[in-house]
Design an enzyme around this catalytic site. Structure first.
Site, short mmCIF file in Angstrom:
data_model
loop_
_atom_site.label_atom_id
_atom_site.label_comp_id
_atom_site.label_asym_id
_atom_site.label_seq_id
_atom_site.Cartn_x
_atom_site.Cartn_y
_atom_site.Cartn_z
CB CYS A 382 -32.23 -43.99 14.26
SG CYS A 382 -32.90 -43.37 15.82
CG HIS A 508 -29.42 -47.09 16.73
ND1 HIS A 508 -28.72 -46.30 15.84
CD2 HIS A 508 -30.24 -46.26 17.39
CE1 HIS A 508 -29.08 -45.04 15.98
NE2 HIS A 508 -30.01 -44.99 16.92
CD GLU A 510 -26.68 -48.79 14.17
OE1 GLU A 510 -27.77 -49.36 13.89
OE2 GLU A 510 -26.63 -47.60 14.54
N1 GLN Z 1 -32.62 -37.28 15.99
C1 GLN Z 1 -33.56 -38.35 15.96
C2 GLN Z 1 -34.24 -38.54 17.30
O1 GLN Z 1 -33.76 -38.10 18.30
C3 GLN Z 1 -32.91 -39.63 15.51
C4 GLN Z 1 -31.86 -40.12 16.43
C5 GLN Z 1 -30.94 -41.16 15.82
O2 GLN Z 1 -30.84 -41.28 14.60
N2 GLN Z 1 -30.22 -41.87 16.65
O3 GLN Z 1 -35.28 -39.16 17.38
#
Ligand code: GLN
Length: 544
Positions: A382, A508, A510
């Protein structure tokens, strides 16, 4: 009709109710029952999505896009069955529903009260999953500790459900602590007696006492607890400290917890408990043949719970590779251009963690530069993927001010931009791109090699996105988009084909790793780290 098991906690918090609930569920599932677990949290936030990880650890996201308590991660990792929005309820959500109904006029002039209106709404939600016909047993964990003011409506609702459903259909497991007093060389039962009394004051009698303890329970202690707390002696369960949470189901099986529970619920105990896969997993976990060291670069590393699912995914992927994964936590704020080489040398792989906001960003970028230039396996999740894109834009494409508009609204190269549908949103709760989305995998890429599929589905939680206006600049210079959402064309995976292992994902992964089904990118990353380690040793011994 489904049977209900409630899990309450006494004496202190952090006794591991979530792990206990997941372990009991595992034992029942291993005997062929269809089981789900839900968690009721007494705080007033509508969901934990707006909570800082320092408050409540990681926010776990379900397939259907609910932002939930991290215990749901344990439930999924243990059971290998997805949870949903219905599996996590907070006081905030309950009140929001009741207040909205009141505004609609649904209570027709009545005074709206905690009992019965709030407890009715809690009850409706507690029974919901059991009424779908999909489950034989529903385990409900009540967050917090018995005696907390905010937990009272939940305890009252459990009392009503046990009364209405009958003791053979609804039962209570109470998790408690037996402190060991070194000076007296004794385990003390008094705090447990008090917490059971507290439950009894609300009209609730625990059927099973699960005793967290550093020392084995003697027969005397078991008898004493049974006598003072109105439970059968076989319902006093010892829960000792163990090396790994994955030992807990086996420990609970030794204590015959499953048999005691099934007897109480008048369910058959004759089917065998199929835990072979689980036992092999634990055996491999405890007897690795290799080790790798992975750097986890993040800004919440001082808090174990902030990256819970990532740590657990490393355990699953390690077992798949018969390898112990040592995670070295690296604070992104402490990394600079000057010290990156020193801080990261000797690592077999680096994972750059998800996150929000600008704290520690430059350190993440420096870590990525170092691993990219030095052929060290890299996995960005992310925000970690977004930082890999920015690092490339700055250091390969030469766009010095390239950034994400999350951190710099005025950059002339917004390589990570806010998604179009996000631009009109101002409210923070539950408004990100959340839950499962499809990802089409490009042929002949590392992503295809890892997944072995043309399409996958992974879970999301973000507002910002790879900016497709720069797509050709990245592709032509060697950073490839190997996975895209087939409907929106949003870039989901980037990789560098000329690097031994460099992958960044907008989703994600994970959140989908379980004991039975370790997440493929984690597995491949650990494998690449192992290969890197072996190659480094070969070079070292050849030059020695
Ligand atoms: N802050 C980034 C976004 O909102 C990444 C979010 C995250 O890593 N879950 O896109």
């Amino acid at each position: 009709m489904a049977k209900y098991i409630f899990v309450t906690g006494g004496v202190t918090s952090s006794l591991g109710k979530g792990i206990f609930a997941a372990s009991l569920a595992k034992l029942l599932q291993a005997r062929g029952f269809r089981v789900t677990i839900q968690k009721f949290d007494p705080y007033i936030n509508v969901d934990p999505g707006t909570l800082n990880p320092y408050e409540h650890g990681e926010c776990y996201v379900t397939e259907d896009g609910a932002e939930t308590d991290l215990d749901l991660g344990h439930y999924e990792r243990f059971l290998n069955v997805p949870t949903s929005q219905a599996n996590n309820v907070t006081t905030g959500r309950v009140y929001q529903h009741v207040i909205n109904k009141e505004r609609e006029g649904a209570y027709l002039g009545k005074t709206v009260q905690v009992i019965p209106h709030i407890t009715d709404e809690i009850k409706r939600r507690m029974l919901l999953l059991g009424q779908t016909g999909n489950f034989d047993i529903v385990i409900t964990e009540i967050g917090g500790t018995v005696g907390d003011i905010e937990a009272q409506p939940y305890v009252e609702t459990v009392r009503q459900i046990v009364w209405e459903q009958g003791h053979e259909n609804a039962m209570v497991c109470h998790l408690t602590l037996l402190p060991y007093l070194k000076a007296a060389k004794e385990l003390k039962t008094k705090p447990t007696q008090h917490s059971v009394k507290e439950l009894q004051m609300y009209g609730l009698q625990p059927d099973i006492l699960v005793c967290r303890t550093e020392m084995p329970l003697t027969q005397d202690i078991r008898r004493k607890l049974a006598l003072f707390c109105n439970v059968n002696i076989e319902a006093v369960i010892q829960a000792s400290d163990v090396d790994t949470i994955y030992d807990v189901p086996l420990e609970m099986q030794n204590e015959k917890l499953d048999v005691t529970v099934l007897n109480k619920l008048q369910l058959p105990t004759n089917n065998v408990c199929q835990l072979d896969t689980w036992k092999t997993f634990v055996d491999h976990l405890k007897n690795p043949t290799e080790t790798v060291t992975i750097g986890l670069v993040g800004k919440y590393i001082e808090l174990q719970d902030a990256y819970k699912s990532i740590y657990e995914s490393f355990i699953h992927a390690g077992v798949s590779n018969r390898c112990k994964v040592i995670v070295k936590n690296i604070h992104s704020e402490s990394l600079t251009k000057e010290n990156a080489a020193e801080e990261l040398q000797g690592l077999d792989g680096v994972l750059v963690a998800p996150g929000f906001g600008s704290r520690g960003i430059e350190g993440k970028i420096e870590a990525i530069r170092y691993v990219r230039e030095n052929g060290i396996p890299f996995f960005g999740i992310c925000l970690g993927m977004q930082m890999a894109v920015i690092e490339w834009a700055r250091n390969v494409l030469g766009w010095a001010d390239a950034h994400s508009v999350e951190m710099d609204e005025h950059t002339t190269h917004p390589v990570i931009d806010m998604m179009a549908e996000q631009k009109k949103i101002t409210a923070k709760g539950g408004t990100m791109r959340l839950g499962a989305y499809r990802c089409a995998i490009e042929k002949g890429t590392l992503a295809e090699k890892i997944y072995g599929k043309a399409e996958v589905s992974e879970r999301h939680r973000h507002r910002y996105e790879f900016n497709n206006a720069y797509f050709n600049d990245f592709e032509n210079s060697g950073l490839k988009a190997s996975g895209k959402n087939p409907e929106s064309n949003l870039v989901e995976i980037v990789e560098i084909p000329t690097h031994p292992f460099f992958i960044g994902v907008q989703f994600h992964p994970e959140l989908k790793s379980t004991v039975e089904s370790p997440q493929p990118i984690f597995v491949a990353f650990i494998k690449a780290a192992l290969e890197k380690k072996k190659a480094t040793h070969l070079i070292a011994s050849a030059t020695a």
